[in-house]
Structures are given as C-alpha cells and as structure tokens.
Design a protein around this motif. Structure first.
Motif, mmCIF file in Angstrom:
data_model
loop_
_atom_site.group_PDB
_atom_site.id
_atom_site.type_symbol
_atom_site.label_atom_id
_atom_site.label_comp_id
_atom_site.label_asym_id
_atom_site.label_seq_id
_atom_site.Cartn_x
_atom_site.Cartn_y
_atom_site.Cartn_z
ATOM 1 N N LEU A 1 31.281 54.870 46.565
ATOM 2 C CA LEU A 1 32.320 53.849 46.648
ATOM 3 C C LEU A 1 33.610 54.444 47.202
ATOM 4 O O LEU A 1 34.336 53.794 47.962
ATOM 5 C CB LEU A 1 32.564 53.244 45.261
ATOM 6 N N VAL A 2 33.890 55.692 46.853
ATOM 7 C CA VAL A 2 35.049 56.420 47.367
ATOM 8 C C VAL A 2 34.586 57.801 47.803
ATOM 9 O O VAL A 2 33.944 58.517 47.038
ATOM 10 C CB VAL A 2 36.154 56.564 46.295
ATOM 11 N N GLN B 1 32.264 40.104 55.838
ATOM 12 C CA GLN B 1 31.602 39.048 55.056
ATOM 13 C C GLN B 1 30.442 38.430 55.836
ATOM 14 O O GLN B 1 29.401 38.122 55.267
ATOM 15 C CB GLN B 1 32.608 37.961 54.681
ATOM 16 N N MET B 2 30.624 38.234 57.137
ATOM 17 C CA MET B 2 29.565 37.651 57.968
ATOM 18 C C MET B 2 28.382 38.602 58.081
ATOM 19 O O MET B 2 27.224 38.225 57.812
ATOM 20 C CB MET B 2 30.122 37.332 59.361
ATOM 21 N N ASP C 1 39.386 42.880 51.433
ATOM 22 C CA ASP C 1 40.679 43.487 51.729
ATOM 23 C C ASP C 1 41.476 43.731 50.456
ATOM 24 O O ASP C 1 42.006 44.821 50.227
ATOM 25 C CB ASP C 1 41.487 42.562 52.644
ATOM 26 N N GLN C 2 41.597 42.698 49.644
ATOM 27 C CA GLN C 2 42.430 42.790 48.452
ATOM 28 C C GLN C 2 41.905 43.844 47.479
ATOM 29 O O GLN C 2 42.663 44.692 46.982
ATOM 30 C CB GLN C 2 42.511 41.426 47.764
ATOM 31 N N MET D 1 32.860 47.886 49.587
ATOM 32 C CA MET D 1 33.335 46.930 48.598
ATOM 33 C C MET D 1 32.431 45.703 48.583
ATOM 34 O O MET D 1 32.160 45.126 47.517
ATOM 35 C CB MET D 1 34.771 46.508 48.894
ATOM 36 N N ALA D 2 31.959 45.281 49.760
ATOM 37 C CA ALA D 2 31.028 44.153 49.822
ATOM 38 C C ALA D 2 29.764 44.458 49.045
ATOM 39 O O ALA D 2 29.243 43.597 48.313
ATOM 40 C CB ALA D 2 30.699 43.829 51.277
ATOM 41 N N ARG D 3 29.255 45.667 49.176
ATOM 42 C CA ARG D 3 28.046 46.056 48.453
ATOM 43 C C ARG D 3 28.286 46.042 46.942
ATOM 44 O O ARG D 3 27.427 45.613 46.158
ATOM 45 C CB ARG D 3 27.581 47.437 48.920
ATOM 46 N N LEU D 4 29.461 46.494 46.517
ATOM 47 C CA LEU D 4 29.799 46.471 45.092
ATOM 48 C C LEU D 4 29.771 45.046 44.563
ATOM 49 O O LEU D 4 29.210 44.775 43.489
ATOM 50 C CB LEU D 4 31.188 47.086 44.884
ATOM 51 N N LEU D 5 30.344 44.109 45.311
ATOM 52 C CA LEU D 5 30.383 42.713 44.883
ATOM 53 C C LEU D 5 28.983 42.105 44.878
ATOM 54 O O LEU D 5 28.629 41.348 43.955
ATOM 55 C CB LEU D 5 31.305 41.922 45.804
ATOM 56 N N GLN D 6 28.173 42.422 45.878
ATOM 57 C CA GLN D 6 26.810 41.900 45.923
ATOM 58 C C GLN D 6 25.976 42.436 44.770
ATOM 59 O O GLN D 6 25.198 41.695 44.156
ATOM 60 C CB GLN D 6 26.163 42.255 47.258
ATOM 61 N N ASP D 7 26.132 43.715 44.465
ATOM 62 C CA ASP D 7 25.380 44.291 43.338
ATOM 63 C C ASP D 7 25.784 43.624 42.027
ATOM 64 O O ASP D 7 24.935 43.382 41.154
ATOM 65 C CB ASP D 7 25.634 45.796 43.252
#
Length: 459
Positions: free
Chosen positions: A185-186, A333-334, A356-357, A390-396
């Motif tokens: 993640l980082v 996102q797309m 982004d946020q 970050m997208a992957r974190l949210l999807q998981d």
C-alpha cells in the motif's frame, strides 16, 4: 460532533494504512462517530474515516509523543470533506471540468476522456483527428464507432489522458492490475541522515515551523498539504506559469503560499535546490522518472537536504507497464472497475473523488510518520503512494462485505464553521473539522488564494 454508534467498515482499511506506515495503535486509538454514509456500492465513507483517522492519529502522536490521546472522526464530516469543503458566500466556484471531459459510448463499451488541462484536451482531440474546438457531440460521434481500447491507446500514445471502462475481474487479469495487486500500500525507502531542525513540537500547533515544499496538483497531493497546513505547517506550493486549475484552487490552496517556478529553466532549477535545502518535507505528484530527468532523482534530493521526508503520488502504481502513464482519479476508477455497474450499464463512478482524497490523507500520514522517524533516528525517508493501490484497498474492503449505511444527506449550513474565510474570490465558509485531536488546533493561517500570489521563497 455526533456520538452515535458507527459502522465498522473503516476498521480493516485503517489497520492496513497504519501497518503500511509501520505504526501499531492500541484499540480505541481512532473512534468514529455517526452512522450515515455516502451512497455507493463501495464503503466510501469507511474509506474516508480510515484515511482521515490515519492522518489524525499521526497528528496526535506528534502533538503528544509520550502519551498520544485517542482521536475522534466525525463520519458525516469526513464524508463531506471527500467532496468539497468550501461554501462561497455571494459568488460562484469556477467550473471544475472542461466540457470535453466525461464518458463516451464506444462501439464495444465506454471510455472516459480527461481534458481539464488545456494541453490534455488538445492531445485527446488530436488523437481523434478533431480540431481544438470540437464539440462534445462531434467527439461522441467520432468515438461511437471505434473500439474503447483502441481510442484509449491512441489518446495515451498522443500524451493525452483516457481510460476504457473495465470490469473488476478484467482489471485483476490485466498486467497493470496484477502489478498493482502485488505492490505494498505504501512503498518505503530509507533516506539520508540529517539532523532534525526543530525542538519538541507545540501540542497546539504540532507542525508549526515544519517547511513543506508542495509540487502537486489536482487532487491528492494538495489534499495532503492542506491537511498539514491545518496543523501549522508552512506550505509553499510551486507551479509552472502555464498551469491552470481554476475549479480546484479555492478548494485546496487554503493555508498555503503559492508561487510560479519553471523547473526546466536553469534559474528555476537553482531556486528549487535552494528551497529544498531548507525544507523538511517534499510532497510531489510527478510520474516516475520525471524529476530524475531534471537531475532531481531520489539520491540527489537526499543529498541536497539530508533528512528530507520525500512523499510522492503516482496514478497507476510504481511497477508494471503503466507506471509512467498519466492518470487521474476518475480514470483509475474506470480502468480498475470501480465505475463498473454491469455488462450493459453506463459507467457509475464513486460519488466523490475518493481515491484522490484517501491517497491525500495517507500521504499526510506518511509525512507525519516520516517526521516521527526522523526525530528518532535523524534519517529522512522516501514514501510512495498510488491511486491504483488505493482502488485495490477499497475493492478488497467491499469484497470482504460491509453493511450499507443510511444515506448521508448533503451538508447543512450547520456543518460549516461560522468563521468567514476571506478568500481571493470573496467570503466563504469551510466545513467544520472532520477530526478531533486533543489539544491540537485545526485552523489555517492563510485564506485560499491564487496560484501566483507569492514569491518562490520561504518566509
């Protein structure tokens, strides 16, 4: 702040963020108040609480290093801060998006063009064989009979910004999706040794005296530096003379001094080296290799300022075939499938620019952790975050399951601080602080102002 029992959709993401920056926090270190959340197929409000919680917790650790107090996150305010924080009084915010920016139906799916910057617009239209003044209707007609992947490839090849809509599974099987999934993640790298320049922090303004050089644009990096400025950091933002982002400047320049500097000129390069030598933190959003090409690679930055805390954002990840591709939140996102709503459905993106946020507040947490480690060891550090990760974190987090919360309404007038901010465009109010850190005061020393309002020097 309200004190209703909150959903726990932030917990796993908060733990992931803290683990990524090497922090162990006892249970109860971050408390979340409130139940409602933004309407989404994903736990966006949970992500907001997690990202703000990580940043606020690091403020608490800096404010009281020996005995940090628990922090409180207001779930509603955190969610609203992921949108827009500014409420103009008697004037109207400039448009955020260019008329060309948006989703277009292709022969076999959908594609999004990002054309808010004039040069990105020109490149996208050139790749489509259209004139600079082509209307949205003409563009839609041109794309309708083309394959989405082919249009994406043509625009990217021309140096523009576009992304075809993909299903989440297709992204996981994509070479870039696989590369991102394998990344931390980082990314963390040690920096050069350098004596810290400050004594014990002021608990009330814990970042007072910390100099932050801001080389970021919309939107994650400016979110990070805005947060740092709220706790007293001295932020100097630098942009080239040709850069414009009128729709976001009032939102993100609060608390900062903004100046023009051309890094491609010998004079500009000499000036930034002078500024870097006196900085504590560098926050930048250049694609991998961009600063290297100017002679400002990681090793050089650490040599110019031993002990520098260097935090950077990339859109598509730090490995993989797309690591140097231009990108923005809406495009990630797309591609990553967050905007996917079904085989026959039009794109349905997140209700806010959540990648982004969240990346911005995670970057702020990285800065604070880097300063903490420098205080302990005298060494700087290099920290790397990406929108795609970050997208992957949210999807998981969504795949793990979450309870859909009651839908959060728009921010009422009472959600805004009654104090008037005298921005360069007129009076306005900001949302009240989304986090409460005991003793530390959330406030900006400067109102929002234009990108060219100050000389490129520390004050």
């Amino acid at each position: 702040m309200t004190h209703l029992m909150s959903p726990s959709d932030h917990v796993g993401m908060l733990e992931s963020m803290l683990s990524a920056i090497g922090v162990e926090a006892p249970p109860g270190s971050v408390c979340v108040a409130g139940r409602a959340g933004l309407a989404s197929r994903y736990p966006v409000s949970g992500l907001a609480c997690a990202a703000l919680g990580a940043a606020a917790l690091m403020v608490a650790r800096r404010s009281r290093p020996e005995a940090p107090r628990p922090v409180l996150i207001d779930r509603a305010r955190a969610s609203w801060w992921f949108g827009f924080s500014l409420q103009p009084m008697g004037w109207v915010l400039p448009e955020v998006r260019d008329a060309v920016t948006g989703d277009y139906a292709a022969r076999d799916g959908w594609i999004r063009l990002h054309a808010n910057a004039a040069h990105h617009r020109r490149r996208a239209l050139a790749a489509l064989g259209l004139s600079d003044d082509a209307s949205r209707g003409v563009i839609a007609g041109r794309i309708r009979h083309e394959g989405a992947d082919a249009v994406e490839a043509a625009i990217v090849e021309q140096g523009g910004c576009a992304a075809a809509l993909r299903a989440p599974g297709a992204w996981r099987d994509h070479p870039q999706g696989r590369a991102v999934a394998a990344e931390p993640l980082v990314h963390r790298l040690p920096g050069a040794a350098g004596a810290a320049t400050h004594g014990a922090p002021d608990p009330v303004r814990p970042l007072a005296g910390v100099r932050v050089l801001d080389l970021t644009r919309v939107l994650a990096g400016p979110t990070a530096t805005r947060f740092l400025a709220a706790y007293g950091a001295q932020v100097l933002r630098l942009d080239p003379a040709w850069w414009e982002e009128p729709g976001m400047v009032p939102e993100v320049t609060v608390g900062k001094r903004c100046a023009v500097l051309d890094l491609r000129s010998p004079e500009g390069l000499a000036q930034i080296q002078k500024l870097l030598a006196q900085a504590d933190v560098l926050v930048h959003g250049y694609r991998p290799g961009a600063l290297d090409a100017l002679g400002l690679d990681t090793g050089t930055l650490q040599a110019i300022r031993p002990g520098l805390v260097d935090v950077c954002l990339d859109a598509w990840g730090w490995t993989g075939p797309w690591r140097e591709r231009r990108g923005f939140d809406s495009l990630v996102q797309m591609s990553a499938g967050l905007a996917w709503a079904g085989e026959e459905a039009a794109p349905d993106p997140l209700p806010v620019q959540a990648l982004d946020q969240s990346a911005g507040y995670l970057m702020a947490a990285c800065v604070l952790r880097g300063l903490e480690l420098r205080r302990e060891s005298g060494r700087g550090g290099v920290w790397r975050v990406s929108l795609a990760r970050m997208a992957r974190l949210l999807q998981d987090a969504a795949d793990a399951g979450f309870v859909v919360p009651p839908v959060l309404e728009a921010a009422p007038d009472a959600a805004y601080d009654p104090a008037i901010e005298r921005t360069a465009w007129g009076p306005a109010q900001r949302l009240r602080a989304p986090c409460l850190v005991t003793d530390a005061r959330w406030a900006w020393d400067l109102p929002a102002g234009p990108l060219r309002g100050s000389p490129p020097e520390w004050w």
